[in-house]
Design an enzyme around this catalytic site. Structure first.
Site, mmCIF file in Angstrom:
data_model
loop_
_atom_site.group_PDB
_atom_site.id
_atom_site.type_symbol
_atom_site.label_atom_id
_atom_site.label_comp_id
_atom_site.label_asym_id
_atom_site.label_seq_id
_atom_site.Cartn_x
_atom_site.Cartn_y
_atom_site.Cartn_z
ATOM 1 N N GLU A 161 51.764 64.549 63.940
ATOM 2 C CA GLU A 161 52.238 64.934 65.279
ATOM 3 C C GLU A 161 52.886 63.694 65.866
ATOM 4 O OE1 GLU A 161 53.152 64.863 68.664
ATOM 5 O OE2 GLU A 161 51.038 64.380 69.024
ATOM 6 N N GLU A 170 59.870 59.846 69.782
ATOM 7 C CA GLU A 170 58.904 58.918 69.204
ATOM 8 C C GLU A 170 59.295 58.484 67.791
ATOM 9 O OE1 GLU A 170 54.945 60.453 69.433
ATOM 10 O OE2 GLU A 170 54.902 60.440 71.624
#
Length: 694
Positions: A161, A170
């Site tokens: 994740e 990210e």
């Protein structure tokens, strides 16, 4: 979440006490303070930012990940192969433990943040999985595979994740690419398998208030202040504006084009990873209007057969709503929706075809809309702020500048209190609206603008509107060089770019204190007073960012809870700033008046208030909301509140101002009590504020 002190640097360690001196900007005094902190202050600050990992409170997310993991493990076993799982960014080790309990033959987890990897080892042992999961305290991109490496062989299942509100912010693209190239077998299964980004084109004046400044008119529609062309024509900022879109009223926007998939990301490794890309979707306008923005969200296709789907859609577009009607969708603060503003409004007619351009690079997204049949290179460009406004001020602050309710009260103040004998000193950052006072024939205006970008914008307003009786002062030192005896009025909103919590704007008092010796004794001060108020609240979901996990999907999280609590106690302020309109909450008490300050005659020493907030509802209390009410004139008619915009009624949902962030004191556990004791102290000599609840 947010700390109102800005961490600058460590200077030296006190060897005996093992502490550090940390320099912080005090937003109330504007001075740099040196404070003693735990030697691992910055480490604890980073740990605390996970805010009790509200992600782990997201049961749908956890369960869908486990379902997809189970399907991947079963598929490998059905093929006669071992299921060797790699968990990138394991955090607490939750997904790794899920893999083991669903039959994985081996599990390797990596976590680069050392305190978190150490915590994961403890949680893994606590739940009886010691020896079954190998934890590597490294970034996945630093892992070596081989006989002497971190991993002896490649894995054939990846679970991770690495997503944010913008999906790829990210570094998901580089993480997946590296894993497929160096850490995974050719026929690996990835959980999630792919992702799809959705875009909905809207006309929404409410959200446009957070993006574009508006010209100022009086009630007779006379133009008082025009926004300079350089600001009006600025493309704005491509920075993501993450918002809980489900809290927007469905009546606040018109759908120009219904949600459509615009970008797909294949994490499986079956297709090449593309780090820069654009797509064009020709769409038909569903109504007449101005296309102003894109509402964006994404879905994760968790398994290889696309049967398990995790959606981050707002309530009106969520699959659950389509299947079940009026339902309560999962709450997520870690993955919200986002607003992207077009460089310019596009006028459209119902049925007209327009081109929606969706772009991304390695870390971010942006959108454009065009009528043109022939799309040029400029249509693909990432918007960049050229005017300084979007670079200098938050979305919230720009919305505040456009707040018509607030601005009307300032206009009434100017009309009633100012005349051709008024000589005004304006204190604050970006109070451009105060220039309208020049239209009322005031004698002279001085602006103290210490912020360089804000000062540049102010000068543009002055020159563009041809205002002559204004002088801009860049610093307190320069102000001291001017004869200010003619000043008979000091004016502020107040607002300062250094402020995070609303009471940080009491910096106005400290500036005023230093200026008073330079001006006349009978000076008028606007605002005349400020009142700090509070109310006990039952937050529907926001409390989760501070709530211990206890168990997560049947797995004990005691060590994680302890780590977060310890770090929060060391590094966090007790009061955080949040835009509470995004987080439904119900009033459990009457409004409590904590402190009233006369701006013309503030206390000279420390002030402390103690009291009890009486709970008048059966609902559990999980937080106290605090805000500041400013009174330009000492009359309710002129109240400018940074809190609720309608009267509070016990037991009912609170209607918060959308253009400020309120302060919140959250309890780590829900509280069943008849009253909550509080203490509030303000030290006027050093500007330190402390608010505690028992």
């Amino acid at each position: 979440m947010f700390s109102r002190s800005l961490f600058l640097t460590h200077v030296y360690k006190n060897v005996i006490k093992m502490s550090v001196f940390v320099q912080k900007i005090n937003p109330i005094t504007g001075a740099n303070d040196w404070v003693v902190q735990n030697e691992d202050y910055d480490f604890h600050q980073e740990v605390a930012r996970s805010a009790f990992a509200d992600m782990l409170h997201d049961s749908e997310r956890n369960q869908l990940y486990e379902q997809a993991l189970r399907a991947a493990i079963n598929k490998k076993h059905a093929e006669g192969k071992k299921a060797n799982v790699l968990d990138i960014g394991t955090g607490t080790g939750l997904l790794s433990m899920m893999a083991v309990r669903n039959g994985a033959d081996s599990v390797t987890a990596c976590e680069a943040f050392k305190p978190m990897s150490e915590c994961a080892l403890k949680i893994i042992a606590l739940n009886g999985f010691e020896g079954k999961i190998k934890v590597i305290p490294k970034r996945s991109t630093d892992i070596n595979v081989g006989e002497q490496g971190d991993m002896r062989e490649r894995c054939n299942i990846l679970v991770t994740e690495v997503f944010d509100t913008e999906l790829i912010g990210e570094g998901a693209l580089s993480t997946f690419q590296h894993a497929h190239k160096y850490l995974l077998e050719k026929d690996s299964i990835v959980v999630p398998e792919s992702a799809t980004i959705f875009a909905q084109v809207v006309e929404c004046p409410l959200v446009q208030n957070w993006n574009k400044l508006k010209d100022i008119f009086n009630d007779d529609l006379e133009l008082l202040l025009k926004v300079p062309d350089s600001i009006q024509n600025c493309a704005g900022s491509a920075a993501v504006h993450d918002v809980q879109l489900s809290q927007l009223s469905y009546n606040s926007f018109n759908t120009i084009a219904s949600p459509i998939p615009v970008l797909r990301f294949d994490w499986s490794g079956q297709t090449p990873f593309i780090f820069e890309r654009s797509t064009i979707n020709t769409i038909k306008a569903e109504c007449d209007g101005k296309a102003q923005a894109v509402f964006m969200w994404w879905e994760l296709q968790m398994d290889t057969e696309n049967k398990i789907v995790l959606s981050c859609a707002p309530v009106w577009a969520h699959p659950w709503t389509k299947l079940k009607g009026d339902v309560e969708i999962p709450w997520r603060d870690h993955w919200m929706q986002a607003i992207y503003y077009f460089p310019n409004d596009i006028n459209v007619k119902k049925g007209q075809e327009v081109n929606l351009i969706s772009c991304h690079d390695e870390y971010s997204l942006w959108f454009n809309l065009t009528h043109n049949l022939r799309i040029t290179d400029s249509d693909y460009l990432n918007p960049v702020c050229s005017c300084g406004l979007h670079a200098n001020f938050s979305r919230t602050r720009i919305g505040q500048m456009n707040d018509s309710r607030r601005n009307k009260k300032y206009l009434s103040l100017f009309e009633e209190q100012l005349n051709n004998n008024s000589c005004i000193l304006v204190l604050g950052d970006g109070f451009y609206f105060a220039l309208t006072a020049a239209k009322y024939g005031v004698k002279k205006m001085y602006f103290l603008e210490t912020n360089t970008l804000s000062r540049r914008i102010l000068l543009e307003f002055i020159n563009f509107n041809g205002i002559k009786n204004v002088e801009v002062i860049p610093s307190l030192e320069k102000l001291n060089e001017i004869d200010l005896k003619e000043i008979n009025c000091v004016l502020g909103e107040p607002y300062f770019t250094s402020s995070i919590l609303q009471w940080d704007n009491l910096l106005f008092l400290y500036l005023l204190k230093g200026i008073k010796k330079l001006v006349s004794n009978d000076i008028q001060v606007f605002p005349q007073k400020v009142v700090i108020r509070a109310v006990a609240v039952h937050f529907k979901d926001l409390y989760k960012i501070r709530s211990p996990l206890g168990k997560c999907e049947g797995l004990l999280m005691k060590n994680f809870d302890q780590l977060i609590e310890e770090s929060s106690n060391i590094s966090d302020d007790t009061v955080e700033a949040h835009p509470l309109w995004e987080y439904p909450g119900f009033a459990l008490s009457e409004v409590e008046e904590i402190l009233e300050i006369d701006m013309a005659h503030p206390p000279e020493s420390a002030t402390e208030r103690k009291g009890n907030i009486k709970i008048q509802s059966h609902m559990e209390c999980n937080g106290i909301a605090v805000w500041s009410d400013w009174y330009p004139l000492n009359s309710p008619r002129f109240l400018i509140s940074t809190g609720p915009i309608s009267p509070i009624t016990v037991g009912e949902k609170i209607n918060w101002d959308m253009y400020t962030r309120q302060g919140v004191y959250l309890f780590s556990n829900k509280c069943k009590t008849n009253e909550i004791k509080y203490s509030f102290s303000l030290n006027f000599s050093n500007g330190h504020i402390n608010f505690k609840c028992d």
